[in-house]
Design an enzyme around this catalytic site. Structure first.
Site, PDB file in Angstrom:
ATOM      1  N   TYR A 173      12.683  -1.577  -2.897  1.00  0.00           N
ATOM      2  CA  TYR A 173      13.634  -0.615  -3.468  1.00  0.00           C
ATOM      3  C   TYR A 173      13.081   0.797  -3.515  1.00  0.00           C
ATOM      4  CZ  TYR A 173      14.978  -5.019  -5.890  1.00  0.00           C
ATOM      5  OH  TYR A 173      15.308  -6.304  -6.223  1.00  0.00           O
ATOM      6  N   CYS A 200       0.101  -6.068   6.811  1.00  0.00           N
ATOM      7  CA  CYS A 200       0.220  -5.484   8.152  1.00  0.00           C
ATOM      8  C   CYS A 200       1.488  -4.686   8.411  1.00  0.00           C
ATOM      9  CB  CYS A 200       0.127  -6.608   9.168  1.00  0.00           C
ATOM     10  SG  CYS A 200       1.471  -7.788   8.971  1.00  0.00           S
TER      11      CYS A 200
END
Ligand code: PLP
Length: 276
Positions: A173, A200
């Site tokens: 968010y 990653c």
């Protein structure tokens, strides 16, 4: 049973946590609710005990609650007019916003109550609420250790051992969580940093553009507001065992969930599948 209706009320909050608007996946559309109530009445073994809404999360204003409550009050009148008199309560959901920063204001519980009292007055029914974050959001802190510092393109980046897999809200968010550097020496110069995890993807961050006292690898940082939608949204993504949970009470502390191990990552997997 109860009917959760979609009251067609959109609260000002992150689009991913709005749940009360038309076209969203939640709830029975308001204009279908009386028909659903009749269906429940006509189904042997079912009794319509309530109606409810949950219009979203991290809502800072009482206004959308008042708007939803007015629609629920009208619906209760329509259900009763259809001859159904089994309603025993109304569930107005949760979503009460909390303050993640000192600039933010939590939803005032009295304003919340004032927005809902007319619903009780118009229907005579008891109201139920489901506040989650409001109770626990600011009771939890994520502790993380700085692994190393680097600079890239003029930005100072702190790579920590916690990641989006431990606290997803910033990545999901763009949520703001306060970060503190407890234990730094007074007078330590400040700097603007990005606090990121070792996972990653570039979306893996805990805080961006944050002014913190300069910390070195090994320092522990505290990320606030992690008590709600923190551990519960955590995952083992990137083969990362999930964190321990520790309860504190004044000077006492206790481990309430042990840190996961690599064995926990493999639990339930088999190298010897039974083909069917
Ligand atoms: C139906 C329902 N009620 C209550 C809540 C709690 O919301 P909050 O923690 O924002 O109060 C949720 C959260 O998703 C929900 O889906």
């Amino acid at each position: 049973v109860g009917i959760r209706v979609n009251p067609d009320v959109t609260a000002t909050t992150h689009p991913y946590t709005q749940t009360g608007g038309k076209g969203m996946k939640f709830g029975v559309p308001l204009d279908e609710a009386v028909a659903v109530a009749r269906g429940i009445r006509d189904t042997p073994g079912l009794v319509l005990a309530g109606v409810g809404m949950h219009i979203g999360s991290q809502i800072g204003s009482p206004d959308p609650y008042a708007a939803g409550a007015a629609k629920l009050a009208t619906l209760v009148g329509e259900i009763r007019a259809a001859g159904i008199d089994t309603l025993a309560g109304i569930d107005v959901g949760g979503g009460l916003g909390i303050a993640y920063t000192s600039a933010e204001q939590a939803l005032d519980p009295f304003a919340f109550a004032r927005a809902l009292v007319p619903l009780h007055q118009r229907t005579g029914l008891p109201l139920l609420i489901e506040p989650g974050r409001f109770f626990v959001g600011n009771a939890g802190v994520l502790l993380t250790r700085v692994l190393y510092r680097k600079t890239s393109g003029g930005r100072t980046i702190l790579v920590a051992d916690a990641a989006m897999s431990d606290l997803l809200r910033p990545s999901l968010y763009r949520a703001h969580h306060p970060v503190w550097a407890p234990g730094h020496a007074p007078g330590t110069p400040e700097e603007v940093v990005d606090l990121v995890g070792p996972v990653c993807e570039s979306g893996d961050f805990l805080a961006l553009d944050r002014t913190l006292p300069r910390v070195e690898p090994g320092a522990v940082l505290a990320v606030g507001g992690a008590g709600a939608y923190g551990f519960t949204m955590s995952s083992q993504y990137n083969s990362r065992p999930r964190a321990a949970e520790v309860l504190t009470d004044g000077g006492r502390w206790a481990v309430t969930r042990t840190r996961e191990t690599v064995d926990d990552l493999m639990r339930g997997e088999t190298a010897d599948p039974v083909w069917r």
